[in-house]
Enzyme design. Structure first.
Site, mmCIF file in Angstrom:
data_model
loop_
_atom_site.group_PDB
_atom_site.id
_atom_site.type_symbol
_atom_site.label_atom_id
_atom_site.label_comp_id
_atom_site.label_asym_id
_atom_site.label_seq_id
_atom_site.Cartn_x
_atom_site.Cartn_y
_atom_site.Cartn_z
ATOM 1 C CG HIS A 30 5.988 -5.255 3.146
ATOM 2 N ND1 HIS A 30 4.668 -5.715 3.788
ATOM 3 C CD2 HIS A 30 5.414 -5.914 1.765
ATOM 4 C CE1 HIS A 30 3.420 -5.940 3.176
ATOM 5 N NE2 HIS A 30 4.587 -6.400 1.902
ATOM 6 C CG HIS A 42 3.895 -9.504 -0.606
ATOM 7 N ND1 HIS A 42 3.171 -7.802 -0.132
ATOM 8 C CD2 HIS A 42 3.610 -9.326 -1.327
ATOM 9 C CE1 HIS A 42 2.885 -7.277 -1.410
ATOM 10 N NE2 HIS A 42 2.820 -8.590 -1.848
ATOM 11 C CB CYS A 154 4.277 -7.903 6.601
ATOM 12 S SG CYS A 154 5.652 -6.678 6.618
#
Length: 251
Positions: A30, A42, A154
């Site tokens: 991530h 994010h 992401c």
């Protein structure tokens, strides 16, 4: 920092850094932008729905949602487990108990190939930290479109914040290193000529490795030709226009 690991300590972080943390036995990472004061901006799809099956498999395999739940909210962030889109979280929520890594920019091709796992570096150069922080903050307020694991995820968000670059094709809006690595590995398996199966295993391995590396390099946002520098205001306006057209068609 180096060929084998991009791991860094928290006190080495600088505002504007592109950071990431591996999830579930290094299956997926991530990504986000560190903005200072222990905060990370994010892009996520809440509730563990990154691959969109609507089952527990989504959360188990591709979880990018903050770690705290409704029953155990973060004292600093609260419950963010069901939030979608661009969000701001504390570093602990972002890491979800994982290690901290920093994504590298402007690496040379040899180093890029040596980093066989995608989603850790790029040939593209990063913009100034103030530009990175401006894009991240602007997108926090205005969004980054609809989350898609392979087309708009992401890592795509973080790379855009760092470079202002986007891939525009009929089949893709962005192309993250993780996605291209997966596609490269798949193409090696699917497109390897049948005659390679009759060669020695070392020869087959060498051919497969070469195809994989070449595919990764040619797909990197720092080298491909279908990349455009897009201002964050133009990007948001474009997404808003697309959303309006979609709603009108449904009506």
């Amino acid at each position: 920092m180096g060929v084998f690991s991009n791991k860094i300590e928290r006190d080495h972080l600088k505002p504007g850094d592109h950071i990431y943390s591996w999830r579930h036995a290094y299956i997926y990472a991530h990504h986000g932008i560190y903005v200072g004061e222990g905060e990370v901006i994010h892009f996520t799809r809440g509730g563990g729905q990154e691959i969109g099956t609507g089952t527990v498999l989504d959360r188990f395999i591709f979880s990018s949602s903050p770690s705290h739940s409704e029953d155990n909210p973060c004292p600093r962030c609260g419950d963010q487990s069901k939030l979608n889109g661009v969000i701001s979280s504390c570093l602990d929520c972002f890491l979800w108990g994982g290690e901290l890594y920093r994504f590298e920019y402007g690496v040379n091709p040899i180093f890029f190939v040596a980093k066989a796992r995608g989603g850790t570096c790029t040939l593209a150069s990063a913009d100034l930290p103030e530009d990175v922080l401006y894009r991240a903050s602007y997108l926090l307020e205005n969004g980054f479109g609809v989350y898609d694991l392979f087309k708009n995820n992401c890592e795509d968000f973080a790379i855009y914040c760092k470079t202002g670059l986007l891939v525009f094709t009929r089949i893709s809006v962005g192309k993250s290193g993780q996605a291209t690595s997966f596609l490269a590995a798949t193409s090696v398996i699917v497109s390897s000529p049948l005659r390679f199966l009759t060669t020695s295993f070392p020869g087959l391995a060498a051919v497969g490795c070469g195809m994989y590396c070449a595919s990764r390099v040619l797909s990197d946002i720092g080298i491909r030709r279908d990349v455009t520098k897009v201002s964050v205001e133009t990007l948001v306006a474009r997404d808003a226009s697309t959303e309006t057209v979609t709603v009108s068609k449904k009506d």
